[in-house]
Design a protein around this motif. Structure first.
Motif, short mmCIF file in Angstrom:
data_model
loop_
_atom_site.label_atom_id
_atom_site.label_comp_id
_atom_site.label_asym_id
_atom_site.label_seq_id
_atom_site.Cartn_x
_atom_site.Cartn_y
_atom_site.Cartn_z
N VAL A 93 -14.16 39.50 -30.60
CA VAL A 93 -14.65 40.64 -29.82
C VAL A 93 -13.71 41.83 -29.97
CG1 VAL A 93 -15.94 39.29 -28.14
CG2 VAL A 93 -13.52 39.72 -27.74
N GLU A 94 -12.42 41.57 -30.18
CA GLU A 94 -11.45 42.66 -30.31
C GLU A 94 -11.66 43.47 -31.58
OE1 GLU A 94 -10.62 39.55 -29.48
OE2 GLU A 94 -10.07 39.91 -27.38
N ASP A 95 -12.41 42.93 -32.53
CA ASP A 95 -12.67 43.65 -33.78
C ASP A 95 -13.77 44.69 -33.64
OD1 ASP A 95 -10.80 42.28 -35.45
OD2 ASP A 95 -12.13 40.54 -35.43
N VAL A 96 -14.40 44.75 -32.48
CA VAL A 96 -15.52 45.68 -32.25
C VAL A 96 -15.13 46.67 -31.17
CG1 VAL A 96 -17.96 45.85 -31.58
CG2 VAL A 96 -17.17 43.90 -32.92
N LEU A 97 -15.55 47.91 -31.33
CA LEU A 97 -15.25 48.97 -30.37
C LEU A 97 -15.62 48.54 -28.96
CD1 LEU A 97 -14.22 51.96 -30.62
CD2 LEU A 97 -16.62 52.64 -30.44
N THR A 98 -14.74 48.80 -27.99
CA THR A 98 -14.94 48.35 -26.61
C THR A 98 -16.27 48.82 -26.04
OG1 THR A 98 -12.54 48.43 -26.27
CG2 THR A 98 -13.94 48.31 -24.31
N THR A 99 -16.62 50.07 -26.28
CA THR A 99 -17.86 50.61 -25.72
C THR A 99 -19.09 49.95 -26.32
OG1 THR A 99 -17.63 52.40 -27.34
CG2 THR A 99 -16.94 52.85 -25.08
N ILE A 100 -18.96 49.41 -27.54
CA ILE A 100 -20.09 48.71 -28.16
C ILE A 100 -20.17 47.28 -27.65
CG2 ILE A 100 -20.97 47.76 -30.33
CD1 ILE A 100 -20.11 50.27 -31.74
N ARG A 101 -19.05 46.58 -27.66
CA ARG A 101 -19.10 45.16 -27.25
C ARG A 101 -19.45 44.99 -25.79
NH1 ARG A 101 -12.78 45.10 -28.06
NH2 ARG A 101 -11.98 44.87 -25.94
N SER A 102 -19.13 46.00 -24.96
CA SER A 102 -19.46 45.89 -23.54
C SER A 102 -20.97 45.96 -23.29
CB SER A 102 -18.76 46.99 -22.75
OG SER A 102 -19.24 48.28 -23.14
N ARG A 103 -21.71 46.43 -24.28
CA ARG A 103 -23.17 46.54 -24.15
C ARG A 103 -23.91 45.41 -24.86
NH1 ARG A 103 -20.72 51.20 -23.62
NH2 ARG A 103 -21.66 52.89 -22.38
N CYS A 104 -23.15 44.43 -25.37
CA CYS A 104 -23.76 43.32 -26.11
C CYS A 104 -23.60 42.00 -25.37
CB CYS A 104 -23.11 43.19 -27.49
SG CYS A 104 -23.32 44.60 -28.58
N ARG A 105 -24.57 41.14 -25.53
CA ARG A 105 -24.42 39.77 -25.04
C ARG A 105 -23.63 38.99 -26.09
NH1 ARG A 105 -29.01 35.20 -23.37
NH2 ARG A 105 -27.52 33.47 -23.34
N LEU A 106 -22.58 38.32 -25.65
CA LEU A 106 -21.66 37.64 -26.58
C LEU A 106 -22.15 36.23 -26.91
CD1 LEU A 106 -18.93 37.65 -28.09
CD2 LEU A 106 -17.87 36.78 -25.98
N VAL A 107 -22.11 35.91 -28.22
CA VAL A 107 -22.38 34.55 -28.70
C VAL A 107 -21.16 34.11 -29.50
CG1 VAL A 107 -23.87 33.10 -30.13
CG2 VAL A 107 -24.86 35.01 -28.85
N SER A 108 -20.42 33.14 -28.98
CA SER A 108 -19.17 32.71 -29.61
C SER A 108 -19.37 31.40 -30.36
CB SER A 108 -18.08 32.54 -28.55
OG SER A 108 -17.81 33.77 -27.90
N LEU A 109 -19.18 31.46 -31.67
CA LEU A 109 -19.26 30.25 -32.49
C LEU A 109 -17.87 29.67 -32.67
CD1 LEU A 109 -21.74 32.21 -33.47
CD2 LEU A 109 -21.97 30.50 -35.27
N THR A 110 -17.79 28.38 -32.83
CA THR A 110 -16.51 27.70 -33.02
C THR A 110 -16.43 27.13 -34.43
OG1 THR A 110 -17.44 25.63 -32.17
CG2 THR A 110 -16.37 27.10 -30.58
#
Length: 382
Positions: free
Chosen positions: A145-162
């Motif tokens: 998530v840190e690789d994406v601009l804060t203002t963009i990631r805050s508007r996205c639903r996060l899907v974390s793969l392992t």
């Protein structure tokens, strides 16, 4: 076979995406994160197929087949062979996002390597994500998530793969590639959970041989000359591999350009041909540079795996080594080095990686400096 079949070891992700495709918890913007090879792009494309499918991803219908094949009219994927994704590419995607879908369902726009977006590209994308049309879905893919601009990631639903386990990857290779259990186990461990890399190792003996050459280096770095030779050889081998990957594509693109401008048929070059050729050569040069860095980066991760094995062996950690096939070399490294030194070696490898990827240090120079730092301490038993 459903669209989720190739997502290895991602049961929780599959459940969440299938639920959203069925209409529960749907969002207009998604951010897929996960380590390299975990399948974040595959997850986004599978989700896109599920959104276009009447049965939320059956894998058999026309919508599923065309989405997975990359030919669905309402699914657009932006990927780059360059070091970054520019604002022009994103603006084209934003214009497409404003159009109504051709079909009855969604207009899906997938941005692979969203971490490579330039600042101006991020700004162009932000407004489109902030104000999506009713039937538009954005999917961004990045390592963290840190690789994406804060203002963009805050508007996205996060899907974390392992990272999938070695057992999951081995089972996947046996099922999909039909390889023997022993080869599947080797490829799964050597790839460290990277599905694409595991497939390449399972399929191609030359790929396996190149990796064996890389992981044999740490035990051989006993003199300054050996270090310099190792750096030179690694530079040349990775360059050859990268050129082999891009060479055929470059030639095909050049032939297509010549054909489109009538150079082949008419035997002369129109005025517009020269700038088009210059632009193509510039793009191919950028792609070749990125491909070489990608191949070097993979080799550096293979080196890291050897020193991690040494740390695991020195600590008495349970389980098989990543490089079980060279256990003798790993035991030698443990005898000749302290745990602290091997930790520093891993840090030096990541420092070389950062120099090449972030600070544009020439590959030969960065590798020479790294190999000298990795040298076996003087006076160690051989």
């Amino acid at each position: 076979m459903s669209v989720w079949e190739n997502l290895v070891g991602q049961r929780a992700v599959i459940t969440a995406l299938r639920t959203a495709a069925e209409g529960r918890g749907m969002s207009h913007s998604w951010l897929f994160t996960g380590p390299p090879g975990s399948g974040r792009s595959n997850a986004a494309i599978a989700f896109a197929a599920a959104l276009q499918c009447e049965q939320a991803g059956c894998g058999e219908c026309h919508a599923c087949h065309t989405t997975l094949a990359g030919s669905h009219a309402d699914v657009s994927v932006i990927r780059t062979e360059k070091l970054s994704i520019g604002v022009d590419e994103v603006r084209d995607l934003v214009r497409r996002a404003a159009l109504a879908p051709v079909g009855r369902r969604w207009q899906v726009l997938i941005v692979e390597d969203a971490d490579r977006l330039t600042e101006s590209a991020c700004n162009a994308l932000l407004k489109a994500i902030e104000e999506p049309t009713d039937r538009t879905v954005w999917m961004l893919c990045a390592p963290t998530v840190e690789d994406v601009l804060t203002t963009i990631r805050s508007r996205c639903r996060l899907v974390s793969l392992t990272t999938p386990t070695a057992d999951d990857v081995a089972a996947f290779l046996v099922r999909t590639e039909g390889v023997a259990d022993a080869l599947a186990s080797y490829a799964a461990r050597a790839s460290q959970g990277h599905i694409g890399r595991a497939r390449a190792l399972a399929r191609d003996e030359a790929t396996r041989n190149r990796r064996r050459e890389v992981v044999s280096l740490p035990a051989r770095l006993t003199t300054l000359g050996a270090c310099m030779n190792a750096a030179t050889n690694l530079t040349e081998v990775t360059k050859e591999e990268a050129d082999a990957i891009t060479g055929e594509l470059d030639a095909r693109e050049k032939a297509d350009l010549d054909s489109s401008y009538g150079v082949v048929e008419r035997g002369r070059r129109p005025r517009e041909y020269a700038p088009a050729l210059t632009a193509l050569e510039k793009a191919q040069k950028a792609r070749a540079k990125r491909r070489h860095l990608d191949v070097v980066d993979r080799s550096l991760m293979d080196l890291v795996s050897v020193y991690r094995d040494a740390l695991a062996l020195a600590s008495g950690a349970p389980g098989r080594l990543v490089n079980e096939e060279i256990r003798g070399d790993v035991e030698q490294i443990v005898r000749n080095s302290s745990r602290e030194l091997n930790l520093r070696r891993i840090a030096w490898i990541f420092e070389a990686r950062e120099q090449m990827l972030d600070f544009n240090v020439p590959v030969p120079l960065a590798l020479e400096s790294m190999m000298v730092a990795l040298k076996v301490p003087a006076g160690s038993s051989r």
